[in-house]
Design an enzyme around this catalytic site. Structure first.
Site, PDB file in Angstrom:
ATOM      1  N   ASP A   6       0.877  -1.174   0.000  1.00  0.00           N
ATOM      2  CA  ASP A   6       0.000   0.000   0.000  1.00  0.00           C
ATOM      3  C   ASP A   6       0.910   1.219   0.000  1.00  0.00           C
ATOM      4  OD1 ASP A   6      -1.682   2.141   0.510  1.00  0.00           O
ATOM      5  OD2 ASP A   6      -2.227   1.500   2.548  1.00  0.00           O
ATOM      6  N   LYS A  68       2.445  11.446  -3.323  1.00  0.00           N
ATOM      7  CA  LYS A  68       1.481  10.714  -4.146  1.00  0.00           C
ATOM      8  C   LYS A  68       0.548  11.653  -4.916  1.00  0.00           C
ATOM      9  CE  LYS A  68      -1.874   6.934  -3.558  1.00  0.00           C
ATOM     10  NZ  LYS A  68      -2.385   5.985  -2.549  1.00  0.00           N
ATOM     11  N   ASP A 170     -12.948   5.483   2.456  1.00  0.00           N
ATOM     12  CA  ASP A 170     -11.513   5.564   2.778  1.00  0.00           C
ATOM     13  C   ASP A 170     -11.127   6.992   3.119  1.00  0.00           C
ATOM     14  OD1 ASP A 170      -8.759   5.578   2.891  1.00  0.00           O
ATOM     15  OD2 ASP A 170      -8.450   4.456   1.026  1.00  0.00           O
TER      16      ASP A 170
END
Ligand code: ADP
Ligand code: MG
Length: 576
Positions: A6, A68, A170
């Site tokens: 992840d 990211k 999430d």
């Protein structure tokens, strides 16, 4: 061996399937999740994770975080990246290299392949950039996996049933998304996804930061970083406790800082922030064309879903109990690991650790199986039911713990049995509660308690509840399908027979004591004989129908009986 990774905005983790079980690998400090932060020293040194984050206090312009956000995007708007002349791929590669290092150190072997997760909304160029980052780190990406799919795998939702729909909420450090998935025969499809790439737990840290600094003057950058760290610590603490006191000794050289914040103050502060996530949920649900009742499960992932206010609000929105049995900040890495294990063949596709392979229940009257925890339930789990006594003054109740898919107790496997004492009570009046609890290790605890005396018995059954041989599971499930009709008709017959055993003596009494009018008598007598002949012939549906007819035929007379009994009681009372 294939790693599951992840690669998160604020945190990353790596795992592997080891002797059939997916596990996450901890670093030297024993942590299974590392911050996605990289420090680049002036002499070409590199530090990743917690060490890099600590550097942020003294060397903020050399620490890259949240890289990211810029993966696969042409326009990069981050002063630190610009100053360091690094590309997002290079920084991500350094994080991946660290994860690879941790794995190789733990496993004492080299690893060259990985499954890496990305948000469902990542486009092709963002996915390609993630792949390139892995290659830079010396890892071949065997599969790019959507994060919500990984979460669903971690929760064993691919085993829920043949076709299911789930929502994955999430809420991480810097991003939020809600994805609606449809699973058919173990394959997931993203029906809709909606989110906000500028919404996450970091916002809460800043709210707490402002709250703490209220009324204080301008602070040096280092002290601000210190306060930001304390804000996150306070936030985490308030997920467990109702109040937390931030203390910073000698924060301005002479005096100490001290301020207490309560859970309800935090809830107040974050109300609007949580509401923003619901807007995305609404949009995603609309896009998916599904309504809340269509969802088989709602799972929460991302560290910020540890906040109680988030859990409550989301559960209320979806009108469902939300599944939070996995660590929210580890679920995605765990799912990636499961996928990696399936691809490498290290993990059998049939039985995963996190679900019950077969149904669990107890035997009830007539030798029937009464299921408390159905097959494929995610563990840990808990279920209970009330039972009563079958006979007047019954001294104890035998609890037979059964496992299997068949309707009759005798066709299932007995994995334990014990007796629970019962209070002396007329038939059907005693109340015995039976509760099954399976913990994360697969240990089944059965509790039986007479509710009027409070006396209870607790029995622990290790292993057998979850660890069942694949072949045995297949055989049991196969037989339940093969004998489905026979089983069902035996259950119907048994249930109808139990009802008949109660009804026949009562009808006899009604007939004898003259509660039946002449015009009713014939109908009742015919019904009685039909019940008796159905019992003899063993025809389940005929018995069920006959019992129903008899019940209806005697209804009026039964009512008269009850009325008479009440009148008599009243008369007796008056006489006294
Ligand atoms: P990401 O997927 O963005 O990398 P994570 O899923 O690891 O992020 O979530 C990180 C966020 O979760 C951070 O904002 C962190 O402060 C928050 N968090 C972690 N644990 C808790 C907790 N116990 N209570 C509240 N927030 C938490
Ligand atoms: Mg995440």
């Amino acid at each position: 061996m294939i790693l599951g990774i992840d690669l998160g905005t604020t945190h990353s983790a790596v795992g592997v399937v080891d002797s059939g079980f997916p596990i996450l690998l901890a670093d030297e400090e024993g942590k299974r999740v590392i911050p996605s932060a990289v420090w680049y020293g002036g002499e070409g040194e590199i530090e990743v994770g917690r060490k890099a984050l600590r550097r942020r206090i003294t060397d903020p312009m050399r620490v890259v975080t949240s890289v990211k956000r810029w993966m696969g995007s042409g326009r990069i708007d981050d002063p630190v990246l610009a100053a360091l002349r690094k590309t997002p791929e290079e920084v991500s590669a350094d994080i991946l290299r660290e994860l690879k290092r941790i794995a190789e150190w733990r496993l004492e072997t080299e690893v060259g392949q990985a499954v890496v997760t990305v948000p469902a909304y990542f486009n092709d160029s963002q996915r390609a950039a993630t792949k390139r980052a892995a290659e830079l780190a010396g890892l071949e990406v065997v599969r790019i996996l959507n994060e919500p799919t990984a979460a669903a795998l971690a929760y064993g939702l691919d085993k829920l049933k043949e076709r299911s729909r789930v929502a994955v909420y999430d809420l991480g450090g810097g991003t939020f998304d809600l994805s609606v998935l449809e699973m058919q025969d173990g394959v997931f499809q993203v029906l809709a996804t909606h989110g906000d790439t500028r919404l996450g737990g970091d916002d809460v840290d800043r709210m707490l930061f402002d709250f703490l600094l209220e009324g204080l003057g301008e602070l040096p950058v280092e002290m601000q970083m210190r306060f930001l760290d304390e804000s996150e610590k306070a936030k985490r603490a308030l997920s467990e406790d109702l109040a937390y006191t931030v203390r910073i000794p000698f924060y301005d050289g002479s005096s100490s800082f001290e301020k207490t914040i309560t859970r309800s103050e935090l809830d107040q502060m974050t109300r609007e922030w949580i509401k923003k996530t619901l807007k995305c949920c609404q949009q995603a649900m609309l896009d998916s064309g599904l309504k809340n009742p269509d969802l088989d499960a709602v799972v929460l992932v991302g560290g910020s879903t540890r906040m109680p206010a988030v859990r409550e609000t989301v559960a209320a929105f979806f009108e469902k109990n939300v599944d939070v049995t996995q660590h929210p900040d580890e679920a995605i890495a765990l799912g990636a690991t499961i996928q990696a294990g399936v691809l490498s063949g290290a993990m059998s596709k049939m039985v995963l650790l996190d679900v019950t392979p077969l149904s669990l229940g107890i035997e009830t009257y007539g030798g029937l199986m009464n299921v408390l925890i159905p097959r494929n339930t995610t563990i840990p789990c808990k279920a209970g039911e009330m039972f009563t006594n079958a006979a007047d003054g019954q001294q104890s109740m035998r609890v037979r713990v059964l496992q299997g898919e068949r309707e009759m107790a005798r066709d299932n496997w007995e994995i334990g049995k014990f007796d629970v004492e019962m209070e002396n009570a007329p038939k059907g009046q005693a109340r015995v509660g039976v509760q099954f609890k399976i913990d994360a290790d697969g240990i089944l605890e059965v509790l039986a308690r007479d509710t009027s005396t409070g006396k209870d018995v607790i029995v622990r059954i290790e292993n057998s509840a979850v660890n069942v041989d694949d072949a045995a599971v297949e055989q049991m499930v196969g037989e339940s399908v093969e004998f489905a009709f026979e089983d069902m008709s035996e259950r119907i017959f048994t249930e109808a027979k139990l009802k008949a055993d109660e009804l026949l003596p009562a009808v006899e009494m009604i007939l004898e004591q003259g509660f039946v009018k002449d015009e009713e008598r014939l109908e009742i007598e015919v019904a009685v004989s039909k019940v008796n002949s159905a019992i003899t012939s063993g025809n389940a549906n005929a018995l069920k129908a006959a019992v129903k007819t008899l019940d209806e035929a005697t209804e009026a007379a039964a009512t008269r009986l009850v009325e008479r009994a009440m009148e008599e009681a009243l008369e007796r009372e008056m006489a006294e």
